[in-house]
Write a protein that holds these residues in place. Structure first.
Motif, PDB file in Angstrom:
ATOM      1  N   SER A 247       0.833  -1.210   0.000  1.00  0.00           N
ATOM      2  CA  SER A 247       0.000   0.000   0.000  1.00  0.00           C
ATOM      3  C   SER A 247       0.862   1.253   0.000  1.00  0.00           C
ATOM      4  CB  SER A 247      -0.876   0.055   1.251  1.00  0.00           C
ATOM      5  OG  SER A 247      -1.750  -1.047   1.289  1.00  0.00           O
ATOM      6  N   SER A 248       0.410   2.251  -0.737  1.00  0.00           N
ATOM      7  CA  SER A 248       0.988   3.598  -0.678  1.00  0.00           C
ATOM      8  C   SER A 248      -0.114   4.505  -0.180  1.00  0.00           C
ATOM      9  CB  SER A 248       1.391   4.081  -2.074  1.00  0.00           C
ATOM     10  OG  SER A 248       2.520   3.382  -2.521  1.00  0.00           O
ATOM     11  N   GLY A 249       0.262   5.555   0.559  1.00  0.00           N
ATOM     12  CA  GLY A 249      -0.808   6.405   1.073  1.00  0.00           C
ATOM     13  C   GLY A 249      -0.373   7.827   1.355  1.00  0.00           C
ATOM     14  N   GLN A 252       1.254   8.551   5.118  1.00  0.00           N
ATOM     15  CA  GLN A 252       2.517   8.007   5.615  1.00  0.00           C
ATOM     16  C   GLN A 252       3.522   9.114   5.963  1.00  0.00           C
ATOM     17  OE1 GLN A 252       2.961   5.148   2.451  1.00  0.00           O
ATOM     18  NE2 GLN A 252       2.513   3.440   3.810  1.00  0.00           N
ATOM     19  N   ARG A 253       3.711  10.061   5.041  1.00  0.00           N
ATOM     20  CA  ARG A 253       4.556  11.229   5.335  1.00  0.00           C
ATOM     21  C   ARG A 253       3.780  12.415   4.788  1.00  0.00           C
ATOM     22  NH1 ARG A 253       9.849   9.504   2.310  1.00  0.00           N
ATOM     23  NH2 ARG A 253      10.984  11.165   3.336  1.00  0.00           N
ATOM     24  N   TYR A 254       3.321  13.281   5.678  1.00  0.00           N
ATOM     25  CA  TYR A 254       2.506  14.406   5.211  1.00  0.00           C
ATOM     26  C   TYR A 254       2.537  15.544   6.222  1.00  0.00           C
ATOM     27  CZ  TYR A 254      -1.129  13.239   8.606  1.00  0.00           C
ATOM     28  OH  TYR A 254      -1.807  13.009   9.771  1.00  0.00           O
ATOM     29  N   ILE A 265       3.934  11.666  -2.025  1.00  0.00           N
ATOM     30  CA  ILE A 265       3.895  11.027  -3.347  1.00  0.00           C
ATOM     31  C   ILE A 265       3.624  12.125  -4.377  1.00  0.00           C
ATOM     32  CG2 ILE A 265       2.882   9.229  -4.794  1.00  0.00           C
ATOM     33  CD1 ILE A 265       2.176   7.766  -2.172  1.00  0.00           C
ATOM     34  N   ILE A 266       4.662  12.440  -5.134  1.00  0.00           N
ATOM     35  CA  ILE A 266       4.640  13.639  -5.975  1.00  0.00           C
ATOM     36  C   ILE A 266       4.375  13.266  -7.428  1.00  0.00           C
ATOM     37  CG2 ILE A 266       5.911  15.758  -6.544  1.00  0.00           C
ATOM     38  CD1 ILE A 266       6.002  15.507  -3.604  1.00  0.00           C
ATOM     39  N   ASN A 267       3.525  14.029  -8.057  1.00  0.00           N
ATOM     40  CA  ASN A 267       3.305  13.857  -9.493  1.00  0.00           C
ATOM     41  C   ASN A 267       4.464  14.549 -10.215  1.00  0.00           C
ATOM     42  OD1 ASN A 267       2.549  13.947 -12.136  1.00  0.00           O
ATOM     43  ND2 ASN A 267       0.414  14.476 -11.726  1.00  0.00           N
ATOM     44  N   SER A 294       2.231   0.519  -6.666  1.00  0.00           N
ATOM     45  CA  SER A 294       1.322   1.204  -5.737  1.00  0.00           C
ATOM     46  C   SER A 294       1.613   2.705  -5.775  1.00  0.00           C
ATOM     47  CB  SER A 294       1.403   0.636  -4.321  1.00  0.00           C
ATOM     48  OG  SER A 294       2.632   0.938  -3.737  1.00  0.00           O
ATOM     49  N   THR A 295       2.881   3.072  -5.892  1.00  0.00           N
ATOM     50  CA  THR A 295       3.243   4.494  -5.982  1.00  0.00           C
ATOM     51  C   THR A 295       2.788   5.073  -7.327  1.00  0.00           C
ATOM     52  OG1 THR A 295       5.200   3.907  -4.688  1.00  0.00           O
ATOM     53  CG2 THR A 295       5.153   6.120  -5.627  1.00  0.00           C
ATOM     54  N   ALA A 296       3.072   4.320  -8.408  1.00  0.00           N
ATOM     55  CA  ALA A 296       2.738   4.808  -9.754  1.00  0.00           C
ATOM     56  C   ALA A 296       1.233   4.999  -9.921  1.00  0.00           C
ATOM     57  CB  ALA A 296       3.254   3.832 -10.798  1.00  0.00           C
TER      58      ALA A 296
HETATM   59  P1  AMP Z   1       5.798   4.616  -1.487  1.00  0.00           P
HETATM   60  O1  AMP Z   1       5.734   4.811  -0.020  1.00  0.00           O
HETATM   61  O2  AMP Z   1       6.339   3.310  -1.932  1.00  0.00           O
HETATM   62  O3  AMP Z   1       4.550   4.980  -2.189  1.00  0.00           O
HETATM   63  O4  AMP Z   1       6.894   5.619  -2.026  1.00  0.00           O
HETATM   64  C1  AMP Z   1       6.867   6.980  -1.755  1.00  0.00           C
HETATM   65  C2  AMP Z   1       8.280   7.497  -1.773  1.00  0.00           C
HETATM   66  O5  AMP Z   1       8.775   7.389  -3.122  1.00  0.00           O
HETATM   67  C3  AMP Z   1       8.376   8.957  -1.407  1.00  0.00           C
HETATM   68  O6  AMP Z   1       8.621   9.125  -0.022  1.00  0.00           O
HETATM   69  C4  AMP Z   1       9.529   9.423  -2.271  1.00  0.00           C
HETATM   70  O7  AMP Z   1      10.746   9.095  -1.674  1.00  0.00           O
HETATM   71  C5  AMP Z   1       9.380   8.604  -3.531  1.00  0.00           C
HETATM   72  N1  AMP Z   1       8.472   9.164  -4.536  1.00  0.00           N
HETATM   73  C6  AMP Z   1       7.559  10.155  -4.409  1.00  0.00           C
HETATM   74  N2  AMP Z   1       6.907  10.376  -5.558  1.00  0.00           N
HETATM   75  C7  AMP Z   1       7.405   9.479  -6.452  1.00  0.00           C
HETATM   76  C8  AMP Z   1       7.157   9.210  -7.827  1.00  0.00           C
HETATM   77  N3  AMP Z   1       6.250   9.881  -8.525  1.00  0.00           N
HETATM   78  N4  AMP Z   1       7.887   8.236  -8.428  1.00  0.00           N
HETATM   79  C9  AMP Z   1       8.819   7.547  -7.738  1.00  0.00           C
HETATM   80  N5  AMP Z   1       9.096   7.745  -6.450  1.00  0.00           N
HETATM   81  C10 AMP Z   1       8.400   8.701  -5.805  1.00  0.00           C
END
Ligand code: AMP
Ligand code: MG
Length: 352
Positions: A247-249, A252-254, A265-267, A294-296
């Protein structure tokens, strides 16, 4: 009343045989649990084994794997053990030779960057920094975003499998493997557990879960999907064996500023935190791909995410959108249980 005696005898015999059968088939199992804070997250490991020594060794092995992958992917290392720190320090200067592990993560990430149109982008580092994730959180000025956006482009990363060289051609580019390293470490750890002969285990690294085998009684592992808006709440339970559930959310860090939530999670196209999802969960046969996806999919948003998931039918997904809807792919219906917690509207499965 003779028949009653006979009946009792037969029943006792059946019970006895079953008991003997059980004890010979199911040896005494021991459970081992531990948590450690690695990769900025709590890594929880649970191993069940009939061998006490092996079980304890298995726990240590998992943590060692996580420490190792962390040391390679750490963006802020103070020595030269981290491939990622070295690559970033040489951005715009020269290629850096990296470990097989780092190369595998980059290779896989680049593949998915290509097929998600850059929604997943390992060069997102300058954006993560400008929003202060990892340091002091803040909303960047428009000019600041404009200045770093040209540095975020996975297509500029040069890497060569043969020579294991990685090069960021522009000064200021920053690789960030935060969206893949936990999943990759999970897969590496699972591989080691299997080599050791461990048949029942569960790893949970901050929402990157892998269930090894089933529980000793053959029933599936139960993986809770956390409520993105209620600490400690669970919106669903997935019953899985030998699968990754990642899961990504946006929880988690906000940080929240002027009533608005900004998260990690940045576009890469806009430089802003992706805004259509609260949570994305991917169920797949390996945690590396599930972590990347999950991130994508979080970045792609609901409609494009659903379309992607259906087109690449081998995975299942469950999305919680910022509109408060839960939607999931059809095959998940066979192993998901919703708890009814939270105020979400559960939509019909999305592949029908
Ligand atoms: P996750 O927790 O696996 O969803 O990953 C989030 C982490 O990936 C963030 O804390 C960043 O370090 C990095 N991240 C943020 N946005 C992206 C993105 N668009 N593509 C790849 N990595 C990202
Ligand atoms: Mg991820």
């Amino acid at each position: 009343m003779r028949w009653k005696k006979w009946l009792m005898l037969i029943v006792s015999l059946i019970v006895l045989t079953a008991a003997i059968g059980c004890s010979s088939k199911q040896p005494q199992m021991y459970e081992f649990n531990d948590d450690r804070f690695i990769m900025d997250t709590l890594v929880h490991v649970r191993v069940i084994s009939e061998d006490k020594l092996l079980g304890e060794e298995a726990l240590e092995t998992v943590f060692d794997v996580f420490e190792n992958i962390h040391s390679l992917a750490d963006r802020f290392a103070h020595d030269d053990t981290s491939d990622v720190t070295r690559i970033n320090m040489q951005a715009g200067k020269k290629p850096v030779q990296v470990s097989d592990e780092t190369l595998s993560m980059i290779n896989r990430a680049q593949y998915f960057a290509g097929i998600t149109g850059g929604a997943f982008d390992v060069t997102v580092g300058p954006l993560v920094d400008i929003w202060g994730f990892g340091q002091e959180h803040r909303v960047p000025l428009e000019d600041e975003l404009e200045a770093v956006l040209p540095l975020v482009d996975y297509q500029q990363v040069e890497f060569d499998i043969e020579s294991r060289a990685v090069f960021l051609p522009r000064a200021g580019m920053q690789l960030d493997l935060g969206g893949v390293a936990k999943g990759y470490a999970t897969d590496m750890a699972v591989e080691r557990l299997r080599e050791m002969g461990i048949k029942h285990a569960m790893i949970n690294a901050g929402g990157n879960v892998y269930a090894v085998g089933a529980k000793p009684d053959g029933s599936p592992w139960r993986v809770g999907i956390i409520d993105p808006r209620h600490d400690g709440g669970i919106i669903a339970v997935l019953n899985v064996k030998d699968q990754a559930v990642v899961s990504s959310g946006d929880y988690q860090r906000y940080f929240v500023q002027d009533g608005k939530r900004y998260h990690h999670i940045i576009n890469p196209a806009t430089g802003q935190p992706a805004h259509e999802m609260m949570q994305t969960t991917v169920v797949f046969d390996n945690a590396t791909d599930a972590d990347i996806l999950s991130t994508a999919l979080f970045v792609l948003g609901r409609d494009k995410g659903v379309e992607f998931a259906i087109r690449h039918g081998e995975m299942d997904v469950l999305f919680v959108t910022t509109e408060g809807e839960i939607c999931y792919t059809g095959a998940m219906a066979g192993y998901v249980e919703f708890t009814g917690e939270g105020n979400y509207r559960i939509l019909k499965d999305i592949s029908l």
